[in-house]
Design a protein around this motif. Structure first.
Motif, mmCIF file in Angstrom:
data_model
loop_
_atom_site.group_PDB
_atom_site.id
_atom_site.type_symbol
_atom_site.label_atom_id
_atom_site.label_comp_id
_atom_site.label_asym_id
_atom_site.label_seq_id
_atom_site.Cartn_x
_atom_site.Cartn_y
_atom_site.Cartn_z
ATOM 1 N N ASN A 1 -14.711 18.209 26.731
ATOM 2 C CA ASN A 1 -14.824 17.690 25.374
ATOM 3 C C ASN A 1 -13.925 16.474 25.204
ATOM 4 O O ASN A 1 -12.799 16.440 25.734
ATOM 5 C CB ASN A 1 -14.426 18.759 24.350
ATOM 6 N N GLU A 2 -14.415 15.466 24.484
ATOM 7 C CA GLU A 2 -13.601 14.278 24.253
ATOM 8 C C GLU A 2 -12.296 14.670 23.552
ATOM 9 O O GLU A 2 -12.260 15.579 22.726
ATOM 10 C CB GLU A 2 -14.373 13.245 23.425
ATOM 11 N N ASN B 1 -18.424 15.528 26.259
ATOM 12 C CA ASN B 1 -19.138 15.900 25.049
ATOM 13 C C ASN B 1 -18.549 15.197 23.828
ATOM 14 O O ASN B 1 -17.319 15.048 23.714
ATOM 15 C CB ASN B 1 -19.063 17.419 24.817
ATOM 16 N N GLU B 2 -19.419 14.787 22.924
ATOM 17 C CA GLU B 2 -18.985 14.274 21.632
ATOM 18 C C GLU B 2 -18.481 15.441 20.788
ATOM 19 O O GLU B 2 -19.128 16.475 20.673
ATOM 20 C CB GLU B 2 -20.138 13.569 20.923
ATOM 21 N N VAL B 3 -17.304 15.280 20.209
ATOM 22 C CA VAL B 3 -16.733 16.299 19.325
ATOM 23 C C VAL B 3 -16.568 15.683 17.944
ATOM 24 O O VAL B 3 -15.878 14.668 17.790
ATOM 25 C CB VAL B 3 -15.379 16.805 19.857
ATOM 26 N N THR C 1 -17.917 19.345 32.867
ATOM 27 C CA THR C 1 -18.039 19.030 31.446
ATOM 28 C C THR C 1 -16.677 19.155 30.780
ATOM 29 O O THR C 1 -15.909 20.080 31.075
ATOM 30 C CB THR C 1 -19.039 19.981 30.757
ATOM 31 N N SER D 1 -9.835 15.934 25.214
ATOM 32 C CA SER D 1 -9.183 16.890 26.108
ATOM 33 C C SER D 1 -8.880 16.228 27.445
ATOM 34 O O SER D 1 -9.448 15.196 27.796
ATOM 35 C CB SER D 1 -10.072 18.121 26.329
#
Length: 285
Positions: free
Chosen positions: A100-101, A180-182, A98, A103
């Motif tokens: 985060n977008e 993941n959408e941030v 996983t 990154s």
């Protein structure tokens, strides 16, 4: 030796005359009669392709530039048995990852080989890897710089490790990289200061954007310091205010707040001042 192995030979011309012109390289399989493997070669080494469990014996016969030929030796110059078996490399089970977008995803592949250090490993990405993902072929490090457009997505990644044995063998693993959408805060354009007179309608259309993909829905509201009578349309962002005759001669700081519907919701605030000129009497007798 492994199935394919190097054979190296050398020699010199003892009388220091014309020098060695070529070699004849002979091989015997499992104690059988010697056969010419490389006739009249000027090489000093070559790879021999053997068969598992066979024993091979070699000798060389040199010939100089004057035609003088070395006598065949009474015994093999070198002998080896093909007994090294190449084992396939391995990749451990890779759990889903996983990130985060926005990154950079970095992962070191868990490759191993029972034949190390004799074998070397080479890593590669399979078809269907997300655009921009790279792999270091030597150390097996995966890297992927994600962007706003990457999340939320689930991306299947297949990786392969290949050894340098003979024949070369491979092993592959597949796993998912979940992005993941941030939520990013909306961007509200700056609002210029204003000067108006009592009874004049102030009309301000605010401009805000949301950088998330897909874009969030935006709503607008005024800060708690807004003057009496000021209002803003929560959907269209249009701010209106008509100061009355008692609000002249004042400087009013108005804050506009825009909020998105992301998780969690984020807000941005811009403030500006409105000077109201005193042009009407405050009282009528």
């Amino acid at each position: 030796s492994p199935v394919q192995f190097p054979v190296i030979w050398f020699g010199q011309d003892n009388d220091g005359g014309s020098g060695i012109a070529f070699f004849d390289i002979f091989v015997s399989t499992n104690g059988g009669p010697y056969q010419v493997w490389l006739p009249q070669t000027t090489l000093r080494g070559a790879f021999f392709q053997g068969t598992q469990s066979n024993t091979y014996a070699f000798y060389s016969v040199a010939t100089d530039g004057a035609g003088n030929r070395q006598s065949p030796p009474g015994a093999a110059n070198a002998q080896t048995t093909v007994s090294i078996v190449n084992h396939a490399p391995a990749l451990a089970i890779i759990p889903d990852q996983t990130v985060n977008e926005g990154s950079t995803f970095t992962f070191n592949l868990p490759g191993s080989d029972p034949d190390l250090p004799n074998d070397t490993l080479t890593f590669s990405l399979g078809a269907g890897a997300p655009p921009g993902m790279t792999i270091d072929s030597i150390n097996g490090i995966l890297q992927w710089a994600t962007t706003e457009n990457t999340g939320p997505t689930t991306n299947q990644v297949t990786v392969t490790v290949r050894d340098s044995g003979n024949p070369p063998l491979t092993s592959s693993r597949s796993f998912n990289v979940l992005v993941n959408e941030v939520n990013s805060a909306p961007v509200l354009a700056a609002i210029t200061n204003r000067k108006i007179t009592e009874g004049q309608l102030l009309l301000v259309t605010n401009s805000a954007t949301d950088l998330d993909v897909p874009a969030n829905t935006l709503s607008y509201r005024l800060g708690c310091n807004a003057p009496q009578g000021a209002a803003i349309d929560s959907a269209t962002s249009v701010l209106t205010w008509r100061p009355n005759e008692t609000q002249g001669g004042t400087t009013n700081l108005i804050s506009v707040i825009v909020t998105d519907n992301g998780i969690p919701p984020l807000s941005t605030t811009q403030s500006f001042s409105v000077i109201v000129r005193d042009t009407q009497p405050d009282f009528v007798l």
